[in-house]
Design an enzyme around this catalytic site. Sequence first.
Site, mmCIF file in Angstrom:
data_model
loop_
_atom_site.group_PDB
_atom_site.id
_atom_site.type_symbol
_atom_site.label_atom_id
_atom_site.label_comp_id
_atom_site.label_asym_id
_atom_site.label_seq_id
_atom_site.Cartn_x
_atom_site.Cartn_y
_atom_site.Cartn_z
ATOM 1 N N GLU B 75 5.437 4.646 2.994
ATOM 2 C CA GLU B 75 4.146 4.452 3.676
ATOM 3 C C GLU B 75 4.304 3.899 5.090
ATOM 4 O O GLU B 75 3.620 4.338 6.019
ATOM 5 C CB GLU B 75 3.235 3.539 2.842
ATOM 6 C CG GLU B 75 2.643 4.208 1.605
ATOM 7 C CD GLU B 75 3.598 4.228 0.425
ATOM 8 O OE1 GLU B 75 4.691 3.624 0.532
ATOM 9 O OE2 GLU B 75 3.262 4.852 -0.600
ATOM 10 N N HIS B 144 -3.786 -0.233 -8.136
ATOM 11 C CA HIS B 144 -4.298 1.091 -7.786
ATOM 12 C C HIS B 144 -5.823 1.101 -7.721
ATOM 13 O O HIS B 144 -6.439 2.147 -7.908
ATOM 14 C CB HIS B 144 -3.871 2.140 -8.827
ATOM 15 C CG HIS B 144 -2.459 2.631 -8.689
ATOM 16 N ND1 HIS B 144 -1.379 1.862 -9.008
ATOM 17 C CD2 HIS B 144 -1.951 3.813 -8.281
ATOM 18 C CE1 HIS B 144 -0.264 2.552 -8.809
ATOM 19 N NE2 HIS B 144 -0.579 3.744 -8.361
#
Lengths: 326, 341
Positions: B75, B144
């Site tokens: 990321e 998440h």
Amino acid sequence: MTTDPVIAMPDQWLQMYGQMVRIRAFEEQVNELYTSGKMPGLAHLYIGEEAVAVGTCQALRRDDYITSTHRGHGHCLAKGAAVDRMFAELLGKEPGYCHGKGGSMHIADPETGNLGANAIVGGSTGIAAGAALSAKLRGTDQVAVCFFGDGALGQGLLYEAMNMAALWKLPVIYVCEHNRYGEYTPAGEASAGDPQARPAALGIPTDEVDGQDVREVYAAALRHVARARQGGGPGFLLCHTYRFRGHHVGDINRSYYRSHNEEEQWARERDPIRLLGLGLIQQRMADAAALERIERDVRAEIAAGLEFALAAPYPDPGEVTHHVYA
Amino acid sequence: MSMLSQAPAGAPRAAGRELTFGQAIKEALAEEMRREPRVFIIGEDVAEAGTVFKVLSGLVDEFGRERVIDSPISEAGITGIGVGAAMTGMRPVVDIMFGDFITLAMDQIVNQAAKVHYMSGGKLRVPLVIRTTMGATRRSAAQHSQSLYAWVAHVPGLKVVLPATPADAKGLLKSAIRDDNPVVFFEDKMMYQVKGLVPDGEYTIPLGVADVKRAGTDVTIVATSSMVQVALEAAGRLDGTGISAEVVDPRTLLPLDAETLIASAQKTGRVIVVDEGYQQYGVTAEIASVIAAGAFDSLDAPVARMGAMNVPVPFSPVLEDQTVPTAEAVATVAMRLCGRA
């Protein structure tokens, strides 16, 4: 170590000599400005490492990119920045490269392909890969050089970026300025193994050079740049160098992390400017008078640049809210 | 059911098609990539897989792997590459699969993307879009499920977009791609299959313009992203009690359309701010403060705040469902504000 023949003409070596002298004289003046209280902020001097920036940037075109570090004055000058506007930036003045909003650690100059010094260690390692990806997507043959110190070997972003650069054959060259100390910590206490083994594990060609010898740096940089420009993908250049001064100007008492003897020995025997000067005289490419002339011209340029910056106005206070958004 | 109460500015009001939120996102990307060759997408599993949510399915067939780039799970790296590419003439769209993972890219977002234009004295620009997701109630647990846009909205130099309908998603994403600044675009992953009317033809929705999703007179419910639908349901419940609720969707947190929010508060005199981010130090606090300062003389009650509970999002459905505001809870607070409970 490279055994390549010297591949520059005498005037190019003299140009590199002058560029190294310019960086040295600029930084000596920065030291003076800082210790006399005229310069705000922080100053991280590049003195002793000039051959890395100059040897690398000499292998680049003006439209190639560099990303730089918090010790970035040398990179900016080597890529073509002007002394007067750099001094102005360091003093927070309006005509500075960033209108006084960046300061010593953030000088950027898109005109010369300088995408900015970066105060986050390793912070630009992705940006350089992005510039290389951009060049590839736009179909140009530009390359990007990412300067970083051995301290950044501990930052994960470097490996994420190198992995993608290797996978996608991006024209980016990672130039590690191994000056033996990350801030106040010897490199041996901060990074395990051989720094070259890390890019090598990703299949990236690496080179190791004496970073005090601009001729070696230049020769290796030329090879990496040529390969990257022709689509050969990334490279990694490990340059062994030495930070003659402290981590920053205020780092005066350094005996707890390195000895006075070590510093003296590097300054006496491994000064990159002296090494090139002697080499040029020995090879009869220049005489002492020519080198003195270069130095005199550079000192005059530095003095004029400083005078310009000291006399320059500060930004209008209203500028504070400009450039938050484009 | 159409979630679209107002056609976007400049859009033909009558014409439109039913699209899912995910289809609207993909249509925006495809149109912008056709229009502007400098736009490209980079992210994890974005090409043949079309992302884990299948939002980008088929884009790689039209635009190829040079412009829809599958990346490693990196990321920070892809965000940094996006910043560098944006600084040098491209217009990247970086896909960060789950909003929780922007944490891994925070230096690149906060210290690099947000600062480049300012620190360079305006010489460098970062026309970058980071698309990511937000939202709980998928039983995905604490890593998440978060809605972390308040982190990003804290930093000057960034823009933050929270689309709540397919039509908004399309028009706002097109504006984000055309914007010369770094924009972080948060999509509610629970909404990808939700359908709504999307105008035909070319249109964009400017960043920084709130939308009154439902007009009312007694109480204003300011709601963001996933909470817009919750607020509309609450407003429906309140209709039965004779309370007329107005639902206002800021659509973008940065820039924030304070004017529209304040005007609605002045009209109704009572305000609830509903958001799926953590309540502590969150978006609701900023919006409540802006409204309190701008509409103080018109307010009949303190501005009420409803955000996610200040706990990591739990896994068990029994636990998780308690953590985000519900239509019932919003209606109850509205009744209390209006002196009915």
